[in-house]
Design a protein around this motif. Structure first.
Motif, PDB file in Angstrom:
ATOM      1  N   VAL A  49       6.751  38.792  30.888  1.00 39.83           N
ATOM      2  CA  VAL A  49       7.626  37.606  31.194  1.00 39.83           C
ATOM      3  C   VAL A  49       7.430  36.730  29.785  1.00 39.83           C
ATOM      4  O   VAL A  49       8.544  36.115  29.246  1.00 39.83           O
ATOM      5  CB  VAL A  49       6.980  36.566  32.244  1.00 39.83           C
ATOM      6  N   GLU A  50       6.255  37.060  29.199  1.00 43.24           N
ATOM      7  CA  GLU A  50       6.078  36.197  27.896  1.00 43.24           C
ATOM      8  C   GLU A  50       7.294  36.506  26.782  1.00 43.24           C
ATOM      9  O   GLU A  50       7.895  35.701  26.114  1.00 43.24           O
ATOM     10  CB  GLU A  50       4.801  36.500  27.269  1.00 43.24           C
ATOM     11  N   SER A  51       7.735  37.863  26.810  1.00 37.36           N
ATOM     12  CA  SER A  51       8.868  38.257  25.914  1.00 37.36           C
ATOM     13  C   SER A  51      10.115  37.606  26.424  1.00 37.36           C
ATOM     14  O   SER A  51      11.015  37.799  25.458  1.00 37.36           O
ATOM     15  CB  SER A  51       8.760  39.784  26.045  1.00 37.36           C
ATOM     16  N   TYR A  52      10.265  37.109  27.686  1.00 44.20           N
ATOM     17  CA  TYR A  52      11.559  36.475  28.071  1.00 44.20           C
ATOM     18  C   TYR A  52      12.021  35.217  27.344  1.00 44.20           C
ATOM     19  O   TYR A  52      12.914  34.709  27.575  1.00 44.20           O
ATOM     20  CB  TYR A  52      11.574  36.301  29.615  1.00 44.20           C
ATOM     21  N   GLY A  53      10.930  34.485  27.024  1.00 46.88           N
ATOM     22  CA  GLY A  53      11.053  33.180  26.222  1.00 46.88           C
ATOM     23  C   GLY A  53      10.402  32.116  27.005  1.00 46.88           C
ATOM     24  O   GLY A  53      10.741  30.966  26.581  1.00 46.88           O
ATOM     25  N   ALA A  54       9.614  32.360  28.204  1.00 49.18           N
ATOM     26  CA  ALA A  54       9.040  31.122  29.053  1.00 49.18           C
ATOM     27  C   ALA A  54       7.905  30.748  28.108  1.00 49.18           C
ATOM     28  O   ALA A  54       7.166  31.301  27.272  1.00 49.18           O
ATOM     29  CB  ALA A  54       8.308  31.772  30.084  1.00 49.18           C
ATOM     30  N   LYS A  55       7.867  29.462  28.102  1.00 53.24           N
ATOM     31  CA  LYS A  55       6.757  28.558  27.250  1.00 53.24           C
ATOM     32  C   LYS A  55       5.425  28.768  28.072  1.00 53.24           C
ATOM     33  O   LYS A  55       4.329  28.998  27.237  1.00 53.24           O
ATOM     34  CB  LYS A  55       7.065  27.271  27.090  1.00 53.24           C
ATOM     35  N   HIS A  56       5.464  28.498  29.289  1.00 55.67           N
ATOM     36  CA  HIS A  56       4.232  28.860  30.100  1.00 55.67           C
ATOM     37  C   HIS A  56       4.444  29.811  31.088  1.00 55.67           C
ATOM     38  O   HIS A  56       5.227  29.904  32.020  1.00 55.67           O
ATOM     39  CB  HIS A  56       3.875  27.294  30.821  1.00 55.67           C
TER      40      HIS A  56
END
Length: 123
Positions: A49-56
């Protein structure tokens, strides 16, 4: 209007919902309150999920339906102190779509809601 700090939250648990999360985050970055500081917060059992652009990203154990929807507020309250840092906090189902710009009209006093399309079309 002064620039606001916005939290946009998604819960994406279980394989059936995984295909939706990347698209809703991309759409949010394109359409959702782009004149403000918007942080994406995601609770998910996906590993990338981090690669999707979520900050947290809050890695969350998968649970069967209907628990992801019933327990979402429990998940949110585990991060209550972080959420207090925002001027506005929005939750949107991961399987929804942004189809046009969402602008300052949603930044009112109190609770903001939208009618779910499934129910709006069934009436």
């Amino acid at each position: 209007m002064d620039k606001k700090k916005i939290a946009l939250m998604f819960v994406c648990l279980n394989e059936n919902y995984w295909p939706y999360l990347k698209q809703i985050i991309e759409d949010a970055q394109k359409y959702f309150l782009t004149n403000h500081e918007v942080d994406i917060l995601a609770w998910s059992d996906l590993t990338d999920v981090e690669s999707y652009g979520a900050k947290h990203v809050f890695h969350t154990e998968p649970v069967g339906w209907p628990y992801p929807t019933l327990m979402r507020y429990h998940l949110f309250l585990q991060h209550e102190e972080l959420l207090k840092e925002y001027d506005f906090v929005f939750y949107i189902d991961a399987d929804m779509l942004f189809v046009s710009r969402v602008w300052n009209e949603v930044l009112g006093d109190g609770l903001t809601v939208a009618q779910h399309p499934m129910y709006a079309l069934s009436q």
